[in-house]
Design a protein around this motif. Structure first.
Motif, PDB file in Angstrom:
ATOM      1  N   SER A   1      14.550  24.529  28.722  1.00 16.50           N
ATOM      2  CA  SER A   1      15.493  23.977  27.738  1.00 16.50           C
ATOM      3  C   SER A   1      15.400  24.786  26.449  1.00 16.50           C
ATOM      4  O   SER A   1      14.351  25.347  26.118  1.00 16.50           O
ATOM      5  CB  SER A   1      15.187  22.500  27.477  1.00 16.50           C
ATOM      6  OG  SER A   1      13.959  22.384  26.805  1.00 16.50           O
TER       7      SER A   1
ATOM      8  N   ASP B   1      16.032  15.163  33.522  1.00 11.28           N
ATOM      9  CA  ASP B   1      16.520  14.691  32.222  1.00 11.28           C
ATOM     10  C   ASP B   1      17.800  13.871  32.405  1.00 11.28           C
ATOM     11  O   ASP B   1      18.899  14.418  32.520  1.00 11.28           O
ATOM     12  CB  ASP B   1      16.775  15.873  31.285  1.00 11.28           C
ATOM     13  CG  ASP B   1      16.998  15.393  29.849  1.00 11.28           C
ATOM     14  OD1 ASP B   1      17.385  14.213  29.668  1.00 11.28           O
ATOM     15  OD2 ASP B   1      16.792  16.195  28.921  1.00 11.28           O
TER      16      ASP B   1
ATOM     17  N   TYR C   1      21.439  14.339  30.872  1.00  6.57           N
ATOM     18  CA  TYR C   1      22.264  15.526  31.148  1.00  6.57           C
ATOM     19  C   TYR C   1      22.838  15.533  32.566  1.00  6.57           C
ATOM     20  O   TYR C   1      22.222  15.005  33.492  1.00  6.57           O
ATOM     21  CB  TYR C   1      21.422  16.808  30.979  1.00  6.57           C
ATOM     22  CG  TYR C   1      21.151  17.122  29.517  1.00  6.57           C
ATOM     23  CD1 TYR C   1      21.948  18.035  28.838  1.00  6.57           C
ATOM     24  CD2 TYR C   1      20.109  16.488  28.843  1.00  6.57           C
ATOM     25  CE1 TYR C   1      21.717  18.302  27.492  1.00  6.57           C
ATOM     26  CE2 TYR C   1      19.872  16.745  27.505  1.00  6.57           C
ATOM     27  CZ  TYR C   1      20.680  17.655  26.826  1.00  6.57           C
ATOM     28  OH  TYR C   1      20.466  17.918  25.508  1.00  6.57           O
TER      29      TYR C   1
ATOM     30  N   LYS D   1      20.825  20.787  22.409  1.00  2.00           N
ATOM     31  CA  LYS D   1      19.804  21.161  23.402  1.00  2.00           C
ATOM     32  C   LYS D   1      20.477  21.267  24.764  1.00  2.00           C
ATOM     33  O   LYS D   1      21.345  20.457  25.091  1.00  2.00           O
ATOM     34  CB  LYS D   1      18.715  20.090  23.450  1.00  2.00           C
ATOM     35  CG  LYS D   1      17.642  20.389  24.484  1.00  2.00           C
ATOM     36  CD  LYS D   1      16.673  19.234  24.617  1.00  2.00           C
ATOM     37  CE  LYS D   1      16.554  18.833  26.082  1.00  2.00           C
ATOM     38  NZ  LYS D   1      15.622  17.768  26.354  1.00  2.00           N
ATOM     39  N   ASN D   2      20.126  22.283  25.502  1.00  2.00           N
ATOM     40  CA  ASN D   2      20.664  22.427  26.852  1.00  2.00           C
ATOM     41  C   ASN D   2      19.640  23.059  27.762  1.00  2.00           C
ATOM     42  O   ASN D   2      18.607  23.559  27.300  1.00  2.00           O
ATOM     43  CB  ASN D   2      21.940  23.270  26.835  1.00  2.00           C
ATOM     44  CG  ASN D   2      23.178  22.390  26.822  1.00  2.00           C
ATOM     45  OD1 ASN D   2      23.313  21.491  27.647  1.00  2.00           O
ATOM     46  ND2 ASN D   2      24.059  22.621  25.871  1.00  2.00           N
ATOM     47  N   TYR D   3      19.942  23.048  29.049  1.00  4.22           N
ATOM     48  CA  TYR D   3      19.068  23.699  30.025  1.00  4.22           C
ATOM     49  C   TYR D   3      19.667  25.030  30.457  1.00  4.22           C
ATOM     50  O   TYR D   3      20.890  25.139  30.590  1.00  4.22           O
ATOM     51  CB  TYR D   3      18.839  22.785  31.236  1.00  4.22           C
ATOM     52  CG  TYR D   3      17.964  21.620  30.868  1.00  4.22           C
ATOM     53  CD1 TYR D   3      16.581  21.738  30.925  1.00  4.22           C
ATOM     54  CD2 TYR D   3      18.522  20.420  30.407  1.00  4.22           C
ATOM     55  CE1 TYR D   3      15.769  20.675  30.539  1.00  4.22           C
ATOM     56  CE2 TYR D   3      17.718  19.368  30.020  1.00  4.22           C
ATOM     57  CZ  TYR D   3      16.336  19.503  30.089  1.00  4.22           C
ATOM     58  OH  TYR D   3      15.537  18.463  29.693  1.00  4.22           O
TER      59      TYR D   3
END
Ligand code: MSP
Length: 675
Positions: A121, A221, A224, A159-161
């Motif tokens: 992430s 998570d 998401y 925030k992202n993966y």
């Protein structure tokens, strides 16, 4: 003993956000035709298609209708399946990304890669358009307006993966280089290698649920969902048992071929390949990116509303004529122009006149003169052995072409045999033999034609599954197709009695065809029908017609000198005497005994011609197939090393002493004048 690996072909899974058009039908028909061919070869085959149901577009389309996304995709999937049924597409499995078997596989892939450290992430910052729900990079929005909807955008951090795609960049480059047949056609392979020459970014594979909830939840998570491409690409393995039934999985994987349009080559060649490398799974054997069907006004697009509905064409002209047209007209790999006029012209030429008429012009005579009976006597006619040899060569070439997804090539070769048989009927003149009561010869003519019809019915069967049996029926055979490896010339049983033929492809006479017949030129830029003047021949060149020598290849042949031309300048009228035209290379092969020459067949609109080009030292024949080139159309025909050449291909010298053929910057209509 593990079961041997099956032929496994896939289509893209189509977005369930709108109805399908001829482009989608095309890829799916290609997979269907390839599968039918593999089965005809006696091989175990599996054909997968499906629907891509997650993501923003689907969510938006459902919202607009006031229904749930699943209600929306259920309705569309039913329509997809109806269309495939109408087109006689026999898929073995239809995967929906909303099915549990698929979602489970996606979660497994995500967990695997996360555990391995290939998913991490990070905070992503970019320019966000709220109405369009998408990020733009700094470079894409110099005016801080959304490039799509032109509304103001805001800078956002999120925030992202990310999938560590960059980690696999070099391994992928090495793989593509070591496997020259992986990405096809070759120009697409070069495109991918070009793309990979730049540093690869890691791929953002998540969307926060607060922005988009219609997707597969990320197992590590719950806030998401996963990015739609990561989800969609996994269909190719989730549908064959990954990860629960690995025995079944290994029966099909690696896929023999992913068929895709060129629009989604990068996602397959780069995203999917790196995902597979990360998972430690083998890459598919072939990734074939075919071209687009375009309209004279440009690309077909749902938003422009200029899509061609396959159902309309099928209703008007019949299913098999439609299937045949798509694969004969498009050089598989290159773009092709769709027009109803070209459809009708090809139908009349290839189906009504060539194949259909072969029956119509012989079977009634066989019935009238020989009680409909095919008699297999001694082969005394000089053409007997020649036609048998041609048929066997055609079959071998056909199989090679089909194994390589070169559908147009396979059909073209089949029509070489049909054309030869029609010519043979002209030469043998059975009506004369009947009058002169030369029964043995007449029987041989009928038997050869009957055998030819049987042979070709086998070859066209994967393309025309509905009408191929009718050809067998007309010559009086049961509708059973031999496995292709067993098909040989000479198998039409002596004594077979034909049926009264009814036209399988009746000629089409539309008002447009009538006007063409009256002499209206399809290409309004056609020059006045004046004989072109003889071109000046380059000294030392093998021959200019066909651009046989590098120097000639770069030179437009000059007309005889005129006062205006003597100072090196010509006026427009003088220039217009040279008819330059766009052509698409359909076939290319070396001329035997001439190492510089290639024999090409090129297509200009409805016309196909042969020319000889002196470019064999600079191009492999297969590099040219599907390429749009520019030719001098009105150059006097010439014979070069015994091969007729009708035109000259333009090329320019390169700094390294090579040659580059002239092409167009965007796809242009084959046959159109260049000026
Ligand atoms: N959902 C993705 C694919 C995911 S695959 C893991 C997608 N779907 S799509 O509905 O947009 O279909 C795109 C495909 O439709 C193209 O790759 C091509 O196969 C076909 N075609 C759509 N328009 C076309 C033409 N005009 N001509 C030829 N084929 C085209 O992308």
């Amino acid at each position: 003993m593990p079961t041997p690996k099956a032929f496994y072909v896939t289509t893209p899974i189509y977005y369930a956000n709108a109805e399908l058009h001829i482009g989608h039908a095309f890829t799916t028909l290609a997979a269907d035709t390839a599968t039918r061919f593999q089965r005809a070869m006696g091989r175990d085959a599996w054909f997968l298609t499906g629907s891509d149901e997650h993501g923003q577009k689907v969510d938006q389309a459902a919202r607009a209708k006031g229904i749930t996304p699943l209600q929306h995709t259920d309705a569309l999937v039913a329509k997809f399946k109806d269309l495939w049924k109408t087109l006689d597409i026999r898929y073995d499995d239809f995967i929906r990304t909303t099915e549990e078997r698929h979602q489970k596989a996606v979660r497994h892939v995500l967990s695997q890669l996360h555990e391995k450290g290939d998913i991490y992430s990070a905070t992503y910052s970019g320019w966000y358009c709220t109405p369009c729900e998408r990020f733009w990079t700094e470079k894409e929005v110099p005016e801080k307006l959304c490039p799509d909807c032109k509304r103001p955008i805001e800078e956002l951090e999120e925030k992202n993966y990310f999938f560590r795609m960059s980690k696999y960049q070099q391994a992928l480059i090495d793989y593509i280089k070591a496997h020259p047949d992986f990405i096809r056609p070759e120009n697409r392979r070069n495109e991918v290698l070009g793309f990979l020459a730049q540093p690869l970014q890691d791929l953002c594979i998540s969307r926060p649920k607060k922005r988009l909830s219609w997707g597969i939840e990320i197992p590590f998570d719950p806030e998401y969902v996963t990015y739609v491409w990561f989800d969609a690409l996994t269909n190719y393995i989730s549908a064959i048992g990954y990860p629960d039934d690995m025995a079944r999985f290994h029966r099909y994987w690696p896929a023999s071929c992913h068929l895709v349009g060129k629009d989604i080559l990068t996602t397959h060649a780069v995203y999917w390949s790196t995902m597979l490398l990360a998972l430690g799974l083998p890459l598919p054997e072939i990734l074939f990116a075919h071209g687009w069907w375009v309209l004279s006004g440009g690309k077909m697009s749902k938003s422009v509303g200029n899509v061609v509905n396959p159902l309309d064409l099928v209703a008007k002209y019949g299913l098999d004529a439609f299937r045949f047209f798509l694969f004969r007209e498009m050089v598989f790999g290159a773009d092709a122009m769709f027009s109803e006029e070209s459809f009708v012209l090809r139908y009349n030429a290839d189906l009504a006149n060539d194949f259909g008429n072969l029956c119509q012009r012989t079977l009634p005579m066989l019935l009238k003169r020989r009680e409909g009976k095919f008699r297999h006597g001694a082969a005394t006619l000089p053409q007997s052995a020649e036609i048998a040899a041609l048929a066997r060569a055609v079959k071998a070439d056909y199989i090679k072409a089909m194994d390589n997804f070169l559908f147009h090539e396979a059909l073209k070769r089949t029509w070489d045999l049909i054309g030869r048989l029609n010519k043979f009927v002209d030469e043998a003149a059975p009506w004369k033999l009947a009058k002169e009561e030369k029964w043995a010869e007449l029987d041989e003519v009928f038997w050869l034609v009957g055998e030819g019809i049987r042979f070709c019915a086998h070859l066209v069967q994967p393309f025309m599954p509905g009408t191929a049996p009718k050809f067998l029926e007309q010559i009086g055979l049961p509708v059973t197709f031999l496995p292709l490896p067993q098909l040989d010339w000479g198998q039409l049983p002596d004594g077979t009695v034909c049926r009264e033929p009814s036209p399988i492809f009746p000629r089409l006479d539309t008002p447009r065809i009538e006007s063409l017949k009256k002499g209206d030129k399809p290409d309004k830029t056609e020059p006045a029908a004046k004989a072109p003047r003889a071109p000046k021949h380059e000294a030392g060149a093998a021959a200019p017609a066909g651009g046989a020598a590098p120097a000639a290849a770069t030179t437009v042949p000059a007309a005889a000198p005129t006062p205006a031309a003597t100072d090196g300048l010509i006026d427009y009228d003088e220039f217009m005497k040279t008819h330059l035209a766009v052509a698409v290379v359909e076939t290319a092969e070396k001329v035997a005994g001439a190492d510089k020459l290639l024999r090409l067949t090129v297509r200009l609109g409805e016309e196909t011609r042969q020319l000889v080009a002196g470019i064999a030292l600079h191009y492999q024949p297969e590099q040219l197939i599907g390429k749009q080139v520019v030719i001098v159309k009105n150059l006097k025909p010439a014979k070069i090393r015994g091969v007729e050449s009708h035109g000259m291909i333009l090329a320019a010298g390169t700094p390294d002493g090579g040659l580059a053929v002239v092409t167009t910057d965007k796809p242009a209509q084959p046959g159109i004048r260049v000026k």
